[in-house]
Scaffold this active site. Structure first.
Site, PDB file in Angstrom:
ATOM      1  N   HIS A   1       4.775   7.193   9.477  1.00 33.25           N
ATOM      2  CA  HIS A   1       5.957   7.069   8.618  1.00 33.25           C
ATOM      3  C   HIS A   1       7.260   7.483   9.310  1.00 33.25           C
ATOM      4  O   HIS A   1       8.228   7.866   8.631  1.00 33.25           O
ATOM      5  CB  HIS A   1       5.803   7.893   7.339  1.00 33.25           C
ATOM      6  CG  HIS A   1       4.681   7.452   6.460  1.00 33.25           C
ATOM      7  ND1 HIS A   1       4.331   8.120   5.294  1.00 33.25           N
ATOM      8  CD2 HIS A   1       3.818   6.405   6.555  1.00 33.25           C
ATOM      9  CE1 HIS A   1       3.311   7.497   4.723  1.00 33.25           C
ATOM     10  NE2 HIS A   1       2.976   6.456   5.469  1.00 33.25           N
TER      11      HIS A   1
ATOM     12  N   GLU B   1       0.822  -1.201   0.000  1.00 34.61           N
ATOM     13  CA  GLU B   1       0.000   0.000   0.000  1.00 34.61           C
ATOM     14  C   GLU B   1       0.860   1.256   0.000  1.00 34.61           C
ATOM     15  O   GLU B   1       0.528   2.250  -0.637  1.00 34.61           O
ATOM     16  CB  GLU B   1      -0.929   0.007   1.223  1.00 34.61           C
ATOM     17  CG  GLU B   1      -1.931   1.148   1.254  1.00 34.61           C
ATOM     18  CD  GLU B   1      -1.420   2.418   1.933  1.00 34.61           C
ATOM     19  OE1 GLU B   1      -2.075   3.461   1.809  1.00 34.61           O
ATOM     20  OE2 GLU B   1      -0.356   2.355   2.580  1.00 34.61           O
TER      21      GLU B   1
ATOM     22  N   ASP C   1      -6.864   1.628   8.476  1.00 35.97           N
ATOM     23  CA  ASP C   1      -5.552   2.166   8.119  1.00 35.97           C
ATOM     24  C   ASP C   1      -5.420   3.592   8.627  1.00 35.97           C
ATOM     25  O   ASP C   1      -4.970   4.481   7.918  1.00 35.97           O
ATOM     26  CB  ASP C   1      -5.351   2.109   6.603  1.00 35.97           C
ATOM     27  CG  ASP C   1      -3.940   2.526   6.187  1.00 35.97           C
ATOM     28  OD1 ASP C   1      -3.043   2.517   7.051  1.00 35.97           O
ATOM     29  OD2 ASP C   1      -3.750   2.876   5.008  1.00 35.97           O
TER      30      ASP C   1
END
Length: 458
Positions: free
Chosen positions: A423, A325, A353
Protein backbone atom coordinates in the site's frame (compact mmCIF):
# COMPACT_ATOMS: atom_id res chain seq x y z
CA UNK A 1 1.05 -66.21 -9.17
CA UNK A 2 -2.06 -64.48 -10.52
CA UNK A 3 -2.20 -62.23 -7.43
CA UNK A 4 1.48 -61.32 -7.84
CA UNK A 5 0.88 -60.30 -11.45
CA UNK A 6 -2.18 -58.22 -10.44
CA UNK A 7 -0.16 -56.57 -7.66
CA UNK A 8 2.70 -55.75 -10.03
CA UNK A 9 0.28 -54.38 -12.61
CA UNK A 10 -1.36 -52.16 -9.99
CA UNK A 11 2.05 -51.00 -8.76
CA UNK A 12 3.13 -50.10 -12.28
CA UNK A 13 -0.09 -48.16 -12.91
CA UNK A 14 0.25 -46.19 -9.68
CA UNK A 15 3.94 -45.60 -10.25
CA UNK A 16 3.31 -44.43 -13.82
CA UNK A 17 0.60 -42.04 -12.58
CA UNK A 18 2.93 -40.56 -9.96
CA UNK A 19 5.71 -40.23 -12.49
CA UNK A 20 3.33 -38.59 -14.95
CA UNK A 21 2.33 -36.02 -12.34
CA UNK A 22 5.98 -35.29 -11.63
CA UNK A 23 6.72 -34.87 -15.33
CA UNK A 24 3.73 -32.59 -15.87
CA UNK A 25 4.75 -30.41 -12.94
CA UNK A 26 8.36 -30.31 -14.10
CA UNK A 27 7.19 -29.11 -17.50
CA UNK A 28 5.01 -26.42 -15.93
CA UNK A 29 8.01 -25.03 -14.03
CA UNK A 30 10.26 -25.26 -17.07
CA UNK A 31 7.78 -23.46 -19.30
CA UNK A 32 7.11 -20.70 -16.76
CA UNK A 33 10.83 -20.10 -16.17
CA UNK A 34 11.98 -20.27 -19.79
CA UNK A 35 8.94 -19.15 -21.76
CA UNK A 36 6.72 -17.29 -19.32
CA UNK A 37 4.44 -14.31 -19.86
CA UNK A 38 3.79 -13.19 -16.30
CA UNK A 39 6.67 -10.71 -16.04
CA UNK A 40 5.86 -9.16 -19.40
CA UNK A 41 2.21 -8.72 -18.41
CA UNK A 42 3.22 -7.19 -15.07
CA UNK A 43 5.56 -4.76 -16.86
CA UNK A 44 2.67 -3.41 -18.90
CA UNK A 45 0.19 -3.40 -16.02
CA UNK A 46 2.64 -1.54 -13.77
CA UNK A 47 4.55 0.74 -16.11
CA UNK A 48 2.03 1.45 -18.86
CA UNK A 49 -1.09 1.64 -16.67
CA UNK A 50 0.04 2.14 -13.06
CA UNK A 51 -1.97 2.32 -9.84
CA UNK A 52 -5.49 0.95 -10.35
CA UNK A 53 -7.67 2.41 -7.63
CA UNK A 54 -11.21 1.06 -7.79
CA UNK A 55 -13.41 3.25 -10.00
CA UNK A 56 -10.46 5.05 -11.61
CA UNK A 57 -9.55 5.42 -15.27
CA UNK A 58 -6.49 3.23 -14.72
CA UNK A 59 -8.67 0.47 -13.29
CA UNK A 60 -10.75 0.52 -16.45
CA UNK A 61 -7.61 0.46 -18.59
CA UNK A 62 -6.49 -2.62 -16.66
CA UNK A 63 -9.84 -4.29 -17.34
CA UNK A 64 -9.47 -3.67 -21.07
CA UNK A 65 -5.83 -4.79 -21.17
CA UNK A 66 -6.24 -8.04 -19.26
CA UNK A 67 -9.37 -8.98 -21.22
CA UNK A 68 -7.47 -8.48 -24.49
CA UNK A 69 -4.53 -10.55 -23.25
CA UNK A 70 -6.76 -13.41 -22.11
CA UNK A 71 -8.48 -13.39 -25.50
CA UNK A 72 -5.10 -13.88 -27.16
CA UNK A 73 -4.63 -17.15 -25.25
CA UNK A 74 -7.38 -18.92 -27.18
CA UNK A 75 -9.48 -19.75 -24.13
CA UNK A 76 -12.95 -21.16 -24.59
CA UNK A 77 -14.56 -18.05 -23.16
CA UNK A 78 -13.52 -14.59 -21.94
CA UNK A 79 -16.01 -12.09 -20.53
CA UNK A 80 -16.55 -9.10 -18.26
CA UNK A 81 -18.80 -9.34 -15.22
CA UNK A 82 -20.32 -5.94 -14.30
CA UNK A 83 -20.04 -4.78 -10.69
CA UNK A 84 -20.72 -1.43 -9.03
CA UNK A 85 -17.70 -0.19 -7.06
CA UNK A 86 -16.91 2.74 -4.77
CA UNK A 87 -14.98 5.69 -6.17
CA UNK A 88 -12.70 7.50 -3.72
CA UNK A 89 -10.19 10.07 -5.00
CA UNK A 90 -7.06 11.27 -3.20
CA UNK A 91 -6.97 14.78 -4.61
CA UNK A 92 -3.93 17.01 -4.22
CA UNK A 93 -0.82 15.64 -2.45
CA UNK A 94 -1.12 15.67 1.33
CA UNK A 95 1.01 18.04 3.40
CA UNK A 96 1.98 17.83 7.08
CA UNK A 97 4.43 19.18 9.63
CA UNK A 98 5.21 19.06 13.34
CA UNK A 99 5.30 22.46 15.06
CA UNK A 100 7.57 22.39 18.12
CA UNK A 101 7.36 26.16 18.66
CA UNK A 102 5.90 29.10 16.78
CA UNK A 103 7.64 29.15 13.39
CA UNK A 104 9.69 26.01 14.14
CA UNK A 105 8.36 23.20 11.95
CA UNK A 106 9.48 19.79 10.72
CA UNK A 107 7.88 18.44 7.56
CA UNK A 108 6.71 14.82 7.69
CA UNK A 109 5.39 12.26 5.21
CA UNK A 110 1.72 11.34 5.37
CA UNK A 111 -1.00 9.99 3.06
CA UNK A 112 -4.76 9.92 3.43
CA UNK A 113 -6.28 6.56 4.31
CA UNK A 114 -8.65 5.17 1.74
CA UNK A 115 -12.20 6.33 2.47
CA UNK A 116 -11.15 9.24 4.65
CA UNK A 117 -12.78 12.63 4.39
CA UNK A 118 -10.73 15.72 3.64
CA UNK A 119 -9.49 18.15 6.25
CA UNK A 120 -11.30 21.49 6.36
CA UNK A 121 -10.05 24.08 3.87
CA UNK A 122 -6.69 25.29 5.18
CA UNK A 123 -6.00 22.06 7.06
CA UNK A 124 -6.03 21.14 10.75
CA UNK A 125 -3.52 22.12 13.41
CA UNK A 126 -3.92 20.74 16.93
CA UNK A 127 -2.17 19.20 19.89
CA UNK A 128 -1.44 15.49 19.66
CA UNK A 129 -2.20 12.62 22.01
CA UNK A 130 -0.33 9.35 21.42
CA UNK A 131 -1.87 5.92 22.04
CA UNK A 132 -0.84 2.38 21.21
CA UNK A 133 -4.17 0.58 21.54
CA UNK A 134 -7.92 1.10 21.58
CA UNK A 135 -7.82 0.37 25.31
CA UNK A 136 -5.45 3.31 25.84
CA UNK A 137 -7.79 5.50 23.81
CA UNK A 138 -10.73 4.53 26.00
CA UNK A 139 -8.73 5.03 29.19
CA UNK A 140 -7.81 8.59 28.21
CA UNK A 141 -11.45 9.50 27.70
CA UNK A 142 -13.06 12.55 26.17
CA UNK A 143 -11.49 15.03 28.60
CA UNK A 144 -7.98 14.19 27.30
CA UNK A 145 -8.85 13.72 23.63
CA UNK A 146 -11.43 16.33 22.63
CA UNK A 147 -10.05 18.89 20.18
CA UNK A 148 -6.82 16.94 19.63
CA UNK A 149 -5.32 14.73 16.94
CA UNK A 150 -5.04 11.09 18.03
CA UNK A 151 -1.77 9.44 17.03
CA UNK A 152 -2.04 5.65 16.89
CA UNK A 153 1.55 4.45 17.21
CA UNK A 154 1.43 0.69 17.69
CA UNK A 155 4.17 -0.89 15.52
CA UNK A 156 3.94 -4.27 13.85
CA UNK A 157 5.37 -6.91 16.20
CA UNK A 158 8.86 -7.56 14.86
CA UNK A 159 9.45 -10.93 16.54
CA UNK A 160 6.54 -12.63 14.76
CA UNK A 161 7.94 -14.67 11.87
CA UNK A 162 4.53 -14.73 10.17
CA UNK A 163 4.37 -11.08 9.11
CA UNK A 164 0.67 -11.29 8.25
CA UNK A 165 0.09 -12.13 11.91
CA UNK A 166 2.01 -8.99 12.87
CA UNK A 167 -0.11 -7.00 10.42
CA UNK A 168 -3.30 -8.45 11.84
CA UNK A 169 -2.22 -7.44 15.33
CA UNK A 170 -2.39 -3.71 14.61
CA UNK A 171 -4.49 -3.19 11.47
CA UNK A 172 -7.50 -2.24 13.61
CA UNK A 173 -5.87 1.12 14.42
CA UNK A 174 -5.88 1.94 10.70
CA UNK A 175 -9.29 0.52 9.89
CA UNK A 176 -11.36 1.78 12.82
CA UNK A 177 -9.09 4.35 14.50
CA UNK A 178 -10.92 7.39 13.14
CA UNK A 179 -14.33 5.96 14.01
CA UNK A 180 -13.28 5.31 17.60
CA UNK A 181 -11.34 8.55 18.12
CA UNK A 182 -14.25 10.62 16.80
CA UNK A 183 -16.43 9.30 19.64
CA UNK A 184 -14.15 11.12 22.11
CA UNK A 185 -14.12 14.41 20.22
CA UNK A 186 -10.83 14.06 18.32
CA UNK A 187 -10.44 16.36 15.30
CA UNK A 188 -8.18 14.05 13.29
CA UNK A 189 -6.26 10.78 13.35
CA UNK A 190 -2.70 9.79 12.45
CA UNK A 191 -1.81 6.11 12.13
CA UNK A 192 1.68 4.64 12.13
CA UNK A 193 2.23 2.97 8.76
CA UNK A 194 1.87 -0.80 8.85
CA UNK A 195 5.39 -1.71 7.81
CA UNK A 196 8.28 -3.49 9.48
CA UNK A 197 10.79 -1.28 7.68
CA UNK A 198 11.97 2.11 8.88
CA UNK A 199 11.57 4.51 5.94
CA UNK A 200 9.82 7.64 4.73
CA UNK A 201 6.99 5.94 2.79
CA UNK A 202 3.53 6.30 4.33
CA UNK A 203 1.30 3.27 3.72
CA UNK A 204 -2.35 3.83 2.88
CA UNK A 205 -5.17 1.29 3.23
CA UNK A 206 -8.89 1.07 3.86
CA UNK A 207 -10.62 2.59 6.88
CA UNK A 208 -14.22 2.87 8.08
CA UNK A 209 -16.46 5.32 9.88
CA UNK A 210 -19.04 2.66 10.64
CA UNK A 211 -22.42 4.31 11.20
CA UNK A 212 -21.01 7.72 12.13
CA UNK A 213 -22.97 10.52 10.45
CA UNK A 214 -21.02 12.68 8.03
CA UNK A 215 -20.96 15.58 10.48
CA UNK A 216 -19.10 13.46 13.06
CA UNK A 217 -16.42 12.08 10.73
CA UNK A 218 -12.79 13.17 11.08
CA UNK A 219 -9.89 12.99 8.61
CA UNK A 220 -7.50 10.07 8.93
CA UNK A 221 -3.97 9.72 7.55
CA UNK A 222 -1.01 7.35 7.74
CA UNK A 223 2.41 8.64 8.75
CA UNK A 224 5.67 6.98 7.70
CA UNK A 225 7.51 4.85 10.24
CA UNK A 226 10.48 7.23 10.40
CA UNK A 227 8.22 10.20 10.99
CA UNK A 228 6.12 8.27 13.50
CA UNK A 229 9.30 7.69 15.52
CA UNK A 230 10.20 11.37 15.24
CA UNK A 231 6.76 12.51 16.37
CA UNK A 232 6.78 10.07 19.30
CA UNK A 233 10.23 11.24 20.41
CA UNK A 234 9.23 14.89 20.21
CA UNK A 235 6.06 14.23 22.21
CA UNK A 236 8.13 12.53 24.91
CA UNK A 237 10.10 15.77 25.30
CA UNK A 238 7.29 18.25 24.81
CA UNK A 239 3.58 17.45 25.13
CA UNK A 240 2.66 20.92 23.83
CA UNK A 241 3.84 20.39 20.25
CA UNK A 242 1.23 20.65 17.52
CA UNK A 243 0.65 18.78 14.30
CA UNK A 244 -0.67 20.22 11.05
CA UNK A 245 -2.02 18.29 8.09
CA UNK A 246 -4.01 18.96 4.97
CA UNK A 247 -5.68 16.53 2.57
CA UNK A 248 -8.34 16.98 -0.11
CA UNK A 249 -9.63 13.42 -0.64
CA UNK A 250 -13.27 12.78 -1.45
CA UNK A 251 -15.78 9.93 -1.70
CA UNK A 252 -17.82 10.08 -4.91
CA UNK A 253 -20.81 8.06 -6.11
CA UNK A 254 -20.36 4.41 -7.03
CA UNK A 255 -19.43 3.65 -10.63
CA UNK A 256 -19.62 0.54 -12.80
CA UNK A 257 -16.56 -1.61 -13.23
CA UNK A 258 -15.92 -5.28 -14.02
CA UNK A 259 -14.43 -8.58 -12.98
CA UNK A 260 -12.41 -10.05 -15.86
CA UNK A 261 -13.01 -13.78 -16.36
CA UNK A 262 -11.47 -16.36 -18.69
CA UNK A 263 -12.33 -20.07 -18.91
CA UNK A 264 -11.05 -23.36 -20.28
CA UNK A 265 -14.00 -25.73 -20.42
CA UNK A 266 -13.54 -29.10 -18.71
CA UNK A 267 -13.44 -32.22 -20.89
CA UNK A 268 -15.07 -34.62 -18.39
CA UNK A 269 -16.72 -32.54 -15.66
CA UNK A 270 -17.46 -29.15 -17.28
CA UNK A 271 -19.90 -28.21 -14.51
CA UNK A 272 -17.26 -28.48 -11.81
CA UNK A 273 -15.25 -25.26 -11.57
CA UNK A 274 -11.75 -24.46 -10.40
CA UNK A 275 -10.94 -20.78 -9.88
CA UNK A 276 -7.54 -19.14 -9.77
CA UNK A 277 -7.32 -15.39 -9.28
CA UNK A 278 -6.05 -12.15 -7.82
CA UNK A 279 -7.44 -8.63 -7.52
CA UNK A 280 -7.04 -6.22 -10.41
CA UNK A 281 -7.49 -3.04 -8.37
CA UNK A 282 -4.69 -1.55 -6.28
CA UNK A 283 -4.01 1.53 -4.23
CA UNK A 284 -2.88 4.61 -6.10
CA UNK A 285 0.44 5.51 -4.47
CA UNK A 286 2.63 3.06 -6.41
CA UNK A 287 1.73 0.88 -9.37
CA UNK A 288 0.44 -2.09 -7.40
CA UNK A 289 3.12 -4.47 -8.67
CA UNK A 290 3.17 -6.75 -5.61
CA UNK A 291 -0.37 -5.95 -4.42
CA UNK A 292 -1.82 -7.39 -6.48
CA UNK A 293 -0.38 -7.10 -9.98
CA UNK A 294 1.73 -10.16 -9.21
CA UNK A 295 -1.32 -12.23 -8.30
CA UNK A 296 -3.18 -11.09 -11.41
CA UNK A 297 -0.46 -12.07 -13.87
CA UNK A 298 0.35 -15.31 -12.05
CA UNK A 299 -3.30 -16.32 -12.29
CA UNK A 300 -3.44 -15.47 -15.98
CA UNK A 301 -0.24 -17.47 -16.46
CA UNK A 302 -1.83 -20.59 -14.93
CA UNK A 303 -4.26 -20.83 -17.85
CA UNK A 304 -1.57 -19.93 -20.36
CA UNK A 305 0.67 -22.70 -18.98
CA UNK A 306 -2.15 -25.21 -19.36
CA UNK A 307 -2.56 -24.20 -22.98
CA UNK A 308 1.18 -24.02 -23.67
CA UNK A 309 1.97 -27.45 -22.19
CA UNK A 310 -1.05 -29.18 -23.70
CA UNK A 311 -2.92 -29.92 -20.47
CA UNK A 312 -6.58 -30.55 -21.26
CA UNK A 313 -8.34 -30.16 -17.91
CA UNK A 314 -11.11 -32.49 -16.80
CA UNK A 315 -12.87 -29.67 -14.99
CA UNK A 316 -13.56 -26.11 -16.10
CA UNK A 317 -10.69 -23.84 -15.09
CA UNK A 318 -11.41 -20.14 -14.62
CA UNK A 319 -9.15 -17.20 -14.05
CA UNK A 320 -10.99 -14.42 -12.23
CA UNK A 321 -9.43 -10.97 -11.91
CA UNK A 322 -11.49 -9.46 -9.11
CA UNK A 323 -12.24 -5.75 -8.91
CA UNK A 324 -12.40 -3.76 -5.67
CA UNK A 325 -10.67 -6.00 -3.14
CA UNK A 326 -8.87 -3.09 -1.51
CA UNK A 327 -11.83 -0.98 -0.43
CA UNK A 328 -15.00 -3.00 -0.64
CA UNK A 329 -14.63 -6.59 -1.91
CA UNK A 330 -17.45 -5.87 -4.36
CA UNK A 331 -15.98 -7.98 -7.17
CA UNK A 332 -15.62 -11.09 -5.01
CA UNK A 333 -19.11 -10.66 -3.61
CA UNK A 334 -20.60 -10.27 -7.09
CA UNK A 335 -18.77 -13.29 -8.51
CA UNK A 336 -19.95 -15.54 -5.65
CA UNK A 337 -23.49 -14.17 -5.92
CA UNK A 338 -23.73 -14.92 -9.65
CA UNK A 339 -22.15 -18.37 -9.16
CA UNK A 340 -24.79 -19.19 -6.54
CA UNK A 341 -27.61 -17.94 -8.75
CA UNK A 342 -26.41 -20.20 -11.56
CA UNK A 343 -25.97 -23.18 -9.25
CA UNK A 344 -22.28 -23.53 -10.17
CA UNK A 345 -20.18 -25.99 -8.20
CA UNK A 346 -16.76 -24.57 -7.31
CA UNK A 347 -14.63 -27.42 -6.00
CA UNK A 348 -11.35 -25.52 -5.61
CA UNK A 349 -10.41 -21.84 -5.54
CA UNK A 350 -6.87 -20.47 -5.28
CA UNK A 351 -5.84 -16.85 -4.76
CA UNK A 352 -2.49 -15.11 -5.01
CA UNK A 353 -2.52 -11.91 -2.94
CA UNK A 354 0.65 -11.92 -0.87
CA UNK A 355 3.18 -10.47 -3.32
CA UNK A 356 5.40 -11.84 -6.06
CA UNK A 357 8.12 -13.16 -3.76
CA UNK A 358 9.63 -16.67 -3.67
CA UNK A 359 6.78 -19.18 -3.21
CA UNK A 360 6.94 -21.30 -0.04
CA UNK A 361 3.65 -23.18 -0.30
CA UNK A 362 -0.05 -22.77 0.42
CA UNK A 363 -2.55 -22.34 3.21
CA UNK A 364 -5.81 -24.26 2.93
CA UNK A 365 -9.34 -23.79 4.15
CA UNK A 366 -10.82 -27.27 3.90
CA UNK A 367 -11.82 -30.39 5.79
CA UNK A 368 -9.31 -32.96 7.07
CA UNK A 369 -9.91 -35.45 4.27
CA UNK A 370 -9.03 -32.99 1.54
CA UNK A 371 -6.11 -31.61 3.50
CA UNK A 372 -4.70 -35.11 3.85
CA UNK A 373 -4.94 -35.50 0.08
CA UNK A 374 -2.90 -32.31 -0.31
CA UNK A 375 -0.29 -33.60 2.12
CA UNK A 376 0.04 -36.65 -0.11
CA UNK A 377 1.21 -34.34 -2.91
CA UNK A 378 4.06 -32.78 -0.92
CA UNK A 379 6.73 -34.97 -2.50
CA UNK A 380 5.79 -33.62 -5.93
CA UNK A 381 6.63 -30.09 -4.75
CA UNK A 382 9.80 -31.00 -2.86
CA UNK A 383 12.16 -30.49 -5.88
CA UNK A 384 10.96 -26.87 -6.07
CA UNK A 385 11.53 -26.16 -2.36
CA UNK A 386 7.81 -25.80 -1.73
CA UNK A 387 7.29 -27.05 1.81
CA UNK A 388 4.59 -24.96 3.51
CA UNK A 389 1.25 -26.82 3.52
CA UNK A 390 -0.88 -25.65 6.43
CA UNK A 391 -4.54 -25.35 7.27
CA UNK A 392 -5.59 -21.74 7.69
CA UNK A 393 -6.86 -18.85 5.61
CA UNK A 394 -7.11 -18.62 1.84
CA UNK A 395 -7.78 -15.22 0.28
CA UNK A 396 -10.29 -12.41 0.63
CA UNK A 397 -11.61 -12.73 -2.92
CA UNK A 398 -12.17 -16.49 -2.88
CA UNK A 399 -13.58 -16.47 0.65
CA UNK A 400 -17.22 -15.91 -0.45
CA UNK A 401 -17.05 -19.18 -2.44
CA UNK A 402 -16.59 -21.29 0.70
CA UNK A 403 -18.85 -24.32 1.22
CA UNK A 404 -18.76 -27.24 3.63
CA UNK A 405 -17.14 -29.52 1.03
CA UNK A 406 -14.88 -27.46 -1.23
CA UNK A 407 -11.26 -26.33 -0.84
CA UNK A 408 -10.00 -22.76 -0.77
CA UNK A 409 -6.30 -21.95 -0.83
CA UNK A 410 -3.89 -19.05 -0.83
CA UNK A 411 -0.40 -18.97 -2.33
CA UNK A 412 2.09 -18.28 0.45
CA UNK A 413 5.29 -16.61 -0.74
CA UNK A 414 8.10 -15.57 1.59
CA UNK A 415 6.46 -12.70 3.48
CA UNK A 416 9.44 -11.00 5.13
CA UNK A 417 9.59 -8.11 2.63
CA UNK A 418 5.92 -7.85 1.72
CA UNK A 419 5.03 -5.09 4.16
CA UNK A 420 8.00 -3.03 3.01
CA UNK A 421 5.89 -2.28 -0.08
CA UNK A 422 2.28 -2.95 0.91
CA UNK A 423 0.00 0.00 0.00
CA UNK A 424 2.95 2.37 -0.44
CA UNK A 425 4.53 4.43 -3.23
CA UNK A 426 7.46 1.99 -3.51
CA UNK A 427 5.18 -0.91 -4.59
CA UNK A 428 6.53 -0.67 -8.12
CA UNK A 429 7.62 -3.02 -10.89
CA UNK A 430 11.32 -2.81 -10.02
CA UNK A 431 10.55 -4.35 -6.61
CA UNK A 432 9.43 -7.63 -8.25
CA UNK A 433 11.97 -10.32 -9.12
CA UNK A 434 11.22 -12.02 -12.44
CA UNK A 435 12.29 -15.50 -11.39
CA UNK A 436 10.40 -15.40 -8.10
CA UNK A 437 7.25 -14.27 -9.92
CA UNK A 438 7.55 -17.09 -12.44
CA UNK A 439 8.18 -19.70 -9.74
CA UNK A 440 4.97 -18.60 -8.07
CA UNK A 441 2.97 -18.96 -11.27
CA UNK A 442 4.30 -22.49 -11.84
CA UNK A 443 3.57 -23.45 -8.23
CA UNK A 444 -0.03 -22.30 -8.61
CA UNK A 445 -0.44 -24.11 -11.93
CA UNK A 446 0.87 -27.32 -10.37
CA UNK A 447 -1.66 -27.27 -7.55
CA UNK A 448 -4.50 -26.46 -9.95
CA UNK A 449 -3.39 -29.38 -12.13
CA UNK A 450 -3.49 -31.79 -9.18
CA UNK A 451 -6.94 -30.70 -8.01
CA UNK A 452 -8.21 -30.94 -11.57
CA UNK A 453 -6.75 -34.42 -11.95
CA UNK A 454 -7.94 -35.92 -8.66
CA UNK A 455 -10.86 -33.71 -7.60
CA UNK A 456 -12.13 -33.62 -4.05
CA UNK A 457 -12.16 -36.39 -1.48
CA UNK A 458 -15.82 -37.15 -0.87
Amino acid sequence: MRYIILFLSLFLVLNTTAQTDAEVIKNLYKTSLTNGNSYQWLDHLSNQIGGRLSGSLNAEKAVEYTKEELEKLGLDKVWLQPVMVPKWVRGAPEFAFIESAFGATTNVNICALGGSIATPFGGIKAHVVEVKSMDELEALGKENIEGKIVFFNKPMQADLIQTFEAYGGCVNQRYSGAMEAAKYGAVGVLVRSLSLRQDNFPHTGSMTYGNLPLSKRIPSAAISTNDANTLSSMLALNKDIKFYFSQTCKQLNDVQSYNVIGEIKGSQFPNEYIVVGGHLDSWDLGDGAHDDGAGVVQSMEVLRLFKETGIKPKRSIRVVLFMNEENGLRGATKYAEVAKQKGETHIFSLESDAGGFTPRGFSFDCNDANFNQVLGWKELFKPYLIHYFEKGGSGADVGPLKTDTNVLAGLRPDSQRYFDYHHAANDTFDAVNKRELELGAATMASLVYLFDTYGLVK
